[in-house]
Design a protein around this motif. Sequence first.
Motif, PDB file in Angstrom:
ATOM      1  N   ARG A   1      57.050 108.719   0.043  1.00  0.00           N
ATOM      2  CA  ARG A   1      58.416 109.248   0.096  1.00  0.00           C
ATOM      3  C   ARG A   1      59.251 108.705  -1.057  1.00  0.00           C
ATOM      4  O   ARG A   1      59.987 109.446  -1.696  1.00  0.00           O
ATOM      5  CB  ARG A   1      59.064 108.894   1.424  1.00  0.00           C
ATOM      6  N   THR A   2      59.135 107.428  -1.310  1.00  0.00           N
ATOM      7  CA  THR A   2      59.892 106.807  -2.396  1.00  0.00           C
ATOM      8  C   THR A   2      59.545 107.432  -3.741  1.00  0.00           C
ATOM      9  O   THR A   2      60.410 107.645  -4.586  1.00  0.00           O
ATOM     10  CB  THR A   2      59.629 105.285  -2.442  1.00  0.00           C
ATOM     11  N   LEU A   3      58.273 107.743  -3.947  1.00  0.00           N
ATOM     12  CA  LEU A   3      57.803 108.315  -5.207  1.00  0.00           C
ATOM     13  C   LEU A   3      57.953 109.833  -5.277  1.00  0.00           C
ATOM     14  O   LEU A   3      57.615 110.448  -6.286  1.00  0.00           O
ATOM     15  CB  LEU A   3      56.331 107.947  -5.435  1.00  0.00           C
ATOM     16  N   GLY A   4      58.427 110.427  -4.209  1.00  0.00           N
ATOM     17  CA  GLY A   4      58.583 111.884  -4.181  1.00  0.00           C
ATOM     18  C   GLY A   4      57.264 112.620  -4.051  1.00  0.00           C
ATOM     19  O   GLY A   4      57.151 113.781  -4.445  1.00  0.00           O
ATOM     20  N   LEU A   5      56.255 111.970  -3.480  1.00  0.00           N
ATOM     21  CA  LEU A   5      54.929 112.575  -3.349  1.00  0.00           C
ATOM     22  C   LEU A   5      54.593 112.992  -1.914  1.00  0.00           C
ATOM     23  O   LEU A   5      53.540 113.578  -1.675  1.00  0.00           O
ATOM     24  CB  LEU A   5      53.859 111.591  -3.844  1.00  0.00           C
ATOM     25  N   ALA A   6      55.463 112.679  -0.983  1.00  0.00           N
ATOM     26  CA  ALA A   6      55.189 113.009   0.418  1.00  0.00           C
ATOM     27  C   ALA A   6      55.377 114.498   0.649  1.00  0.00           C
ATOM     28  O   ALA A   6      56.327 115.096   0.151  1.00  0.00           O
ATOM     29  CB  ALA A   6      56.113 112.219   1.333  1.00  0.00           C
ATOM     30  N   PRO A   7      54.469 115.117   1.390  1.00  0.00           N
ATOM     31  CA  PRO A   7      54.646 116.533   1.709  1.00  0.00           C
ATOM     32  C   PRO A   7      55.843 116.706   2.644  1.00  0.00           C
ATOM     33  O   PRO A   7      56.252 115.760   3.319  1.00  0.00           O
ATOM     34  CB  PRO A   7      53.339 116.919   2.393  1.00  0.00           C
ATOM     35  N   PRO A   8      56.397 117.912   2.703  1.00  0.00           N
ATOM     36  CA  PRO A   8      57.562 118.127   3.551  1.00  0.00           C
ATOM     37  C   PRO A   8      57.286 117.934   5.041  1.00  0.00           C
ATOM     38  O   PRO A   8      58.166 117.581   5.798  1.00  0.00           O
ATOM     39  CB  PRO A   8      57.978 119.570   3.265  1.00  0.00           C
ATOM     40  N   ARG A   9      56.039 118.129   5.449  1.00  0.00           N
ATOM     41  CA  ARG A   9      55.692 118.001   6.880  1.00  0.00           C
ATOM     42  C   ARG A   9      54.595 116.960   7.033  1.00  0.00           C
ATOM     43  O   ARG A   9      53.530 117.081   6.427  1.00  0.00           O
ATOM     44  CB  ARG A   9      55.232 119.346   7.407  1.00  0.00           C
ATOM     45  N   LEU A  10      54.876 115.953   7.845  1.00  0.00           N
ATOM     46  CA  LEU A  10      53.912 114.891   8.143  1.00  0.00           C
ATOM     47  C   LEU A  10      53.747 114.788   9.649  1.00  0.00           C
ATOM     48  O   LEU A  10      54.745 114.760  10.381  1.00  0.00           O
ATOM     49  CB  LEU A  10      54.416 113.537   7.629  1.00  0.00           C
ATOM     50  N   VAL A  11      52.504 114.727  10.106  1.00  0.00           N
ATOM     51  CA  VAL A  11      52.215 114.526  11.521  1.00  0.00           C
ATOM     52  C   VAL A  11      51.134 113.469  11.610  1.00  0.00           C
ATOM     53  O   VAL A  11      50.168 113.496  10.843  1.00  0.00           O
ATOM     54  CB  VAL A  11      51.749 115.829  12.210  1.00  0.00           C
TER      55      VAL A  11
END
Length: 129
Positions: A105-115
Amino acid sequence: MHARIVLLALGNPERGDVAAGPAVAARLRGWPPAGVALRLCDGDLLGQIETWRDLEVLVCVDAAAPQGEPERIRRLDPGADGLLRDTSLTSSHGLGLTEALALARTLGLAPPRLVVYALRAAASRSARP
């Protein structure tokens, strides 16, 4: 075609109850439809983060530290539940899931949906006698 959805199975099949992810992956082999990839990770998640950049959805299956009732599956939505607060999904072998998701998330690499599906084993035991 590049997979837009990844099911990431975490854990080491040689380590007993932390083998939850690989056990789930073994049951799902051959299942994923087009656009869905099944990946295994038996170690540090740091190398995985970069691959999350273009995903729409990341679904993680991991063993949870002893908490709650044995043999329970807990579904966590880090977007709705915060960043897995009060959940022990850390690793003694490198970057754990909670830390990896925070870094992504900090690096802007997290997908919009996480489960996340956190599986609590009935007993901690080695996979080998």
